[in-house]
Scaffold this motif. Structure first.
Motif, short mmCIF file in Angstrom:
data_model
loop_
_atom_site.label_atom_id
_atom_site.label_comp_id
_atom_site.label_asym_id
_atom_site.label_seq_id
_atom_site.Cartn_x
_atom_site.Cartn_y
_atom_site.Cartn_z
N TRP A 106 -33.51 42.05 10.51
CA TRP A 106 -35.14 41.66 10.62
C TRP A 106 -35.43 40.90 11.75
O TRP A 106 -34.61 39.97 12.00
N VAL A 147 -37.71 38.58 14.09
CA VAL A 147 -38.84 37.72 14.21
C VAL A 147 -39.45 37.68 15.61
O VAL A 147 -38.66 37.32 16.53
N GLU A 191 -33.27 38.82 5.25
CA GLU A 191 -34.65 38.88 5.53
C GLU A 191 -35.26 37.34 5.30
O GLU A 191 -35.97 36.84 5.83
N ALA A 192 -34.47 36.74 4.11
CA ALA A 192 -34.86 35.45 3.87
C ALA A 192 -35.00 34.53 4.62
O ALA A 192 -35.81 33.57 5.09
N ARG A 201 -37.71 35.24 7.33
CA ARG A 201 -38.99 34.64 7.00
C ARG A 201 -39.10 33.07 7.04
O ARG A 201 -40.21 32.56 7.23
N ALA A 261 -39.74 32.39 10.50
CA ALA A 261 -41.03 32.82 10.98
C ALA A 261 -42.13 31.64 10.35
O ALA A 261 -43.05 31.26 11.10
N ALA A 262 -41.81 31.04 9.25
CA ALA A 262 -42.53 29.96 8.71
C ALA A 262 -42.59 28.74 9.78
O ALA A 262 -43.68 28.21 9.83
N THR A 303 -44.67 29.68 12.64
CA THR A 303 -46.00 29.47 12.44
C THR A 303 -46.53 28.11 12.34
O THR A 303 -47.75 28.01 12.75
N VAL A 345 -42.59 39.54 11.30
CA VAL A 345 -41.30 39.86 10.87
C VAL A 345 -41.36 41.57 10.60
O VAL A 345 -42.00 41.73 9.88
N ARG A 383 -50.16 43.28 9.01
CA ARG A 383 -49.45 42.21 9.38
C ARG A 383 -50.12 42.23 11.11
O ARG A 383 -49.39 41.08 11.82
#
Length: 366
Positions: free
Chosen positions: A98, A100, A129-130, A133, A136-137, A140, A148, A304
């Motif tokens: 994945w 980012v 994937e976790a 993310r 990504a958090a 953000t 993602v 998204r």
């Protein structure tokens, strides 16, 4: 022998991590190295799968097809003849990794990360994937717009050919024939040429190779049913990419506007919101004209969509017409085309981008 080979691979990865430890996030490099090693350890040569009575017949048929595609890539497109895509791995997950991507609130320019081999690129890849993310958090929280997205395949740029090359993966083996051919051509193109730190040049080049090569495969090698299946698939993709390109241009104009120069961000954000609303309205109208099981293929992307998503897509699209025109100028001759691309790659980024964006003069005016 196989265990010894992977001990060497693991040792090389750990050695590299030790050298990087003081200047980068060692946890990220560790997941990158161990994730790829796990992927390659899962691979078995295609002949073993074909001889395995437990392997589904549908899988065997696809694997046989990939080997024909692989031979065509070498004989007709001049792509590398090595061990890549001669083994297959079932990953038991929906994506190889994945990615980012992140961009500022008022720009489509992607944040970049720098790595020893790939150079500086506009994404970070995660095998979990976790973990993607979670990264990504954090981005953000820094005020960036983040996306993602799953990646079905990637290239090691030929660096791992000594250890068996890049394998075929369960994440894309089920694709329609035309798309399966294109993804193999795309990833092999990265082994022909890779310019450190220029994602757009690299991805646009590989996309041009996959488009030209894929069209030729379908025309000369595929069945009529496969051609019709792919024609519908590709028509929808081209419609969607044209819509996305329109929106990118609209956003770029907004971010370069007088309001943006005056830092009137309230006005900029209002125009940005209007452009995004227009994008989603036009997508809904386009989607309504589609039928069948893939009608909602782009729903998740649209949901998204933000600066990061549009910026990542641009890397795969923006210079493709320039590469396609270069292929024509080189007489549609693959060795000449690759040689011309390598000449371009040796130029500074501004020069090669300008060359690919500038239309060639008509033959009578040359």
């Amino acid at each position: 022998m196989k265990r010894a080979r992977w001990a060497i691979v693991a040792g090389a990865a750990l050695g590299g991590l030790a050298l990087l430890a003081g200047c980068a996030d060692i946890r990220y490099y560790w997941q990158s190295a161990s994730g790829h090693i796990d992927l390659m350890r899962a691979a078995r040569p295609v002949p073993e799968w074909l001889e395995d009575p437990a392997a589904p017949e549908a899988l065997k048929s696809k694997l046989e097809l990939t080997q024909r595609i692989r031979r065509y890539a070498v004989s007709e497109l001049g792509l590398p003849d090595n061990d890549s895509y001669k083994a297959y791995a079932d990953l038991h997950r929906p994506a190889a990794l994945w990615n980012v991507v992140a961009a500022p609130a008022h720009s489509l320019t992607l944040k970049t990360w720098c790595f020893p081999v790939a150079g500086c690129v506009g994404y970070r890849g995660y095998y979990d994937e976790a973990a993607a993310r979670a990264d990504a958090a954090e981005l953000t929280a820094q005020g960036l717009e983040v996306a993602v997205y799953p990646v079905p395949a990637y290239s090691t740029l030929g660096w791992m050919n000594w250890a068996g090359g890049d394998p075929l993966l369960s994440t894309f083996i089920g694709y329609p024939e035309g798309e399966l051919a294109r993804i193999v051509f795309h990833e092999l193109a990265h082994q022909v040429l890779y310019v450190q730190g220029d994602t757009m040049f690299n991805e646009s080049f590989a996309t041009a190779v996959e488009r030209i090569g894929g069209a030729r495969w379908l025309k000369s090698q595929a069945s009529e049913a496969a051609r019709l299946e792919y024609a519908q698939f590709d028509a929808r993709r081209q419609q969607f990419r044209a819509l996305a390109a329109d929106t990118r241009r609209a956003l770029q104009e907004i971010y370069a506007s007088d309001e943006a120069k005056a830092q009137d961000w309230k006005a900029v954000d209002a125009r940005k919101a209007a452009a995004m609303d227009e994008f989603r309205l036009r997508y809904a109208a386009l989607r309504a004209t589609w039928t069948g099981p893939r009608q909602g293929a782009y729903d998740a992307w649209v949901a998204r969509a933000n600066n990061a998503a549009f910026g990542a897509q641009a890397a795969y699209d923006d210079l493709v017409p320039g590469f396609e025109a270069l292929f024509e100028r080189e007489g549609e001759d693959w060795p000449r085309f690759y040689a011309a691309v390598k000449v371009l790659a040796a130029q500074p980024k501004a020069g090669r981008d300008q060359a690919l964006r500038t239309p060639a003069p008509a033959a009578g005016n040359a």
